[in-house]
Design a protein around this motif. Structure first.
Motif, PDB file in Angstrom:
ATOM      1  N   VAL A   8     -13.750 -38.970  32.330  1.00 42.24           N
ATOM      2  CA  VAL A   8     -12.650 -39.030  31.376  1.00 42.24           C
ATOM      3  C   VAL A   8     -11.396 -38.508  32.058  1.00 42.24           C
ATOM      4  O   VAL A   8     -11.422 -37.435  32.656  1.00 42.24           O
ATOM      5  CB  VAL A   8     -12.963 -38.183  30.123  1.00 42.24           C
ATOM      6  N   TYR A   9     -10.321 -39.264  31.969  1.00 40.52           N
ATOM      7  CA  TYR A   9      -9.022 -38.827  32.494  1.00 40.52           C
ATOM      8  C   TYR A   9      -8.139 -38.499  31.306  1.00 40.52           C
ATOM      9  O   TYR A   9      -7.792 -39.367  30.533  1.00 40.52           O
ATOM     10  CB  TYR A   9      -8.373 -39.932  33.346  1.00 40.52           C
ATOM     11  N   MET A  10      -7.807 -37.215  31.149  1.00 44.18           N
ATOM     12  CA  MET A  10      -6.955 -36.770  30.052  1.00 44.18           C
ATOM     13  C   MET A  10      -5.539 -36.514  30.553  1.00 44.18           C
ATOM     14  O   MET A  10      -5.346 -36.096  31.693  1.00 44.18           O
ATOM     15  CB  MET A  10      -7.489 -35.472  29.440  1.00 44.18           C
ATOM     16  N   GLN A  17      -3.610 -27.908  26.661  1.00 39.79           N
ATOM     17  CA  GLN A  17      -3.341 -27.364  25.338  1.00 39.79           C
ATOM     18  C   GLN A  17      -4.486 -27.529  24.343  1.00 39.79           C
ATOM     19  O   GLN A  17      -4.457 -26.902  23.290  1.00 39.79           O
ATOM     20  CB  GLN A  17      -2.088 -28.002  24.751  1.00 39.79           C
ATOM     21  N   LYS A  18      -5.450 -28.382  24.635  1.00 36.69           N
ATOM     22  CA  LYS A  18      -6.523 -28.650  23.678  1.00 36.69           C
ATOM     23  C   LYS A  18      -7.892 -28.379  24.310  1.00 36.69           C
ATOM     24  O   LYS A  18      -8.642 -29.297  24.630  1.00 36.69           O
ATOM     25  CB  LYS A  18      -6.424 -30.086  23.194  1.00 36.69           C
ATOM     26  N   PRO A  19      -8.218 -27.098  24.484  1.00 33.33           N
ATOM     27  CA  PRO A  19      -9.468 -26.767  25.177  1.00 33.33           C
ATOM     28  C   PRO A  19     -10.716 -27.236  24.442  1.00 33.33           C
ATOM     29  O   PRO A  19     -11.711 -27.568  25.074  1.00 33.33           O
ATOM     30  CB  PRO A  19      -9.431 -25.245  25.287  1.00 33.33           C
ATOM     31  N   TYR A  20     -10.678 -27.299  23.117  1.00 34.68           N
ATOM     32  CA  TYR A  20     -11.866 -27.733  22.383  1.00 34.68           C
ATOM     33  C   TYR A  20     -12.131 -29.218  22.598  1.00 34.68           C
ATOM     34  O   TYR A  20     -13.274 -29.649  22.721  1.00 34.68           O
ATOM     35  CB  TYR A  20     -11.731 -27.415  20.890  1.00 34.68           C
ATOM     36  N   ARG A  21     -11.078 -30.008  22.665  1.00 31.27           N
ATOM     37  CA  ARG A  21     -11.239 -31.429  22.970  1.00 31.27           C
ATOM     38  C   ARG A  21     -11.814 -31.600  24.375  1.00 31.27           C
ATOM     39  O   ARG A  21     -12.679 -32.415  24.612  1.00 31.27           O
ATOM     40  CB  ARG A  21      -9.890 -32.132  22.840  1.00 31.27           C
ATOM     41  N   ARG A  22     -11.303 -30.789  25.304  1.00 34.03           N
ATOM     42  CA  ARG A  22     -11.805 -30.847  26.681  1.00 34.03           C
ATOM     43  C   ARG A  22     -13.276 -30.455  26.742  1.00 34.03           C
ATOM     44  O   ARG A  22     -14.062 -31.073  27.447  1.00 34.03           O
ATOM     45  CB  ARG A  22     -10.955 -29.931  27.565  1.00 34.03           C
TER      46      ARG A  22
END
Length: 75
Positions: A8-10, A17-22
């Protein structure tokens, strides 16, 4: 679940900023990396030209397409 590898490339700002998504991406994907990573030629080029860039969706897509195009086992 299906025995397939996934990278996955975010976008960098979302990655930071979105550690839970990561964390969810790490659960479901083998690798989760920020756009502008040094893993692809396009990512290295952006890093060299703009070291302080926050990245963009376009950069993330370019890296994902380059990664897919350079591996013969990608479908």
């Amino acid at each position: 679940m299906f025995g397939m590898e996934c990278t996955v490339y975010m976008v960098r700002v979302s990655y930071d900023q979105k550690p839970y998504r990561r964390m969810l991406m790490h659960v479901w994907a083998r690798r989760c990396s920020r756009a502008r990573a040094s893993r692809t030629n396009s990512g290295r080029a952006v890093l060299a030209a703009h070291p302080d860039s926050f990245g963009s969706l376009g950069i993330a897509i370019s890296e994902a397409v380059e990664d897919a195009a350079t591996h013969g086992d990608t479908n």
